[in-house]
Design an enzyme around this catalytic site. Structure first.
Site, PDB file in Angstrom:
ATOM      1  CB  SER A 133      -0.887   0.001   1.252  1.00 21.03           C
ATOM      2  OG  SER A 133      -1.492   1.259   1.448  1.00 21.03           O
ATOM      3  CE1 TYR A 146      -3.429  -2.885   5.862  1.00 19.61           C
ATOM      4  CE2 TYR A 146      -2.894  -0.695   5.043  1.00 19.61           C
ATOM      5  CZ  TYR A 146      -3.303  -1.993   4.812  1.00 19.61           C
ATOM      6  OH  TYR A 146      -3.583  -2.403   3.533  1.00 19.61           O
ATOM      7  CE  LYS A 150      -0.580  -4.332   3.815  1.00 25.40           C
ATOM      8  NZ  LYS A 150      -0.652  -5.482   2.919  1.00 25.40           N
TER       9      LYS A 150
END
Length: 170
Positions: A133, A146, A150
């Protein structure tokens, strides 16, 4: 393709099948997997479903075992599934939520890569795709954990290239 019963994973699976790949659809929900298999078959493609919770090493091993049985080999491994159970600052995330993000988003990718890469090395051919991402390149006060996972995915790709590139694993 992990996490291929919906979203990006489903789109990847359908497109790969349209180009002639036999695909293994996997997610925690077998009914959702079977629906994607039906869609692919309706388009003339070939697909199979396997329930897999990426939080379980045994489930990951089973996904590989079933994939080899149904497909014969794995030419392309797409690591798409991920979790984000927490929204908020890093200072307030629980240990359990942090561990879930890291285990599901990084450790599962590491385990599947290690399960699939030996047969790719033997064949001197294979592709490993990790869906990351843009979050892996920026900070956030809402999804920082998160984003850290990533960023680790991005680094994992770089290390896979260094360690396996000479075996023609891309």
């Amino acid at each position: 393709i992990t996490g291929s019963s919906r979203g990006i994973g489903k789109a990847i699976a359908i497109r790969m099948a349209q180009y002639g790949a036999k695909v293994m659809i996997s997610s925690r929900k077998i009914d959702a997997c079977n629906q994607v298999v039906d869609e692919i078959k309706a388009l003339g493609g070939e697909a199979f479903a396997q329930e897999c919770n990426i939080a379980s090493k045994e489930a990951l091993q089973n996904l590989c075992d079933v994939s080899y049985k149904k497909l014969g080999k794995v030419d392309i491994l797409v690591l798409n599934a991920a979790s984000n159970p927490y929204y908020g600052p890093l200072a307030k995330i629980t240990d359990e939520a942090f561990d879930k993000v890291m285990n599901n988003n990084i450790k599962a990718n590491h385990i599947l890569t290690n399960l699939v890469s030996p047969q790719m090395i033997d064949r001197k051919d294979g592709v490993i795709i990790i869906i990351s991402s843009v979050g892996g390149t920026i900070g956030s006060n809402l999804i920082g954990t998160y984003n850290i996972s990533k960023a680790a995915d991005i680094q994992m790709v770089k290390n896979i290239a260094v360690e396996y590139g000479h075996h023609n694993i891309r």
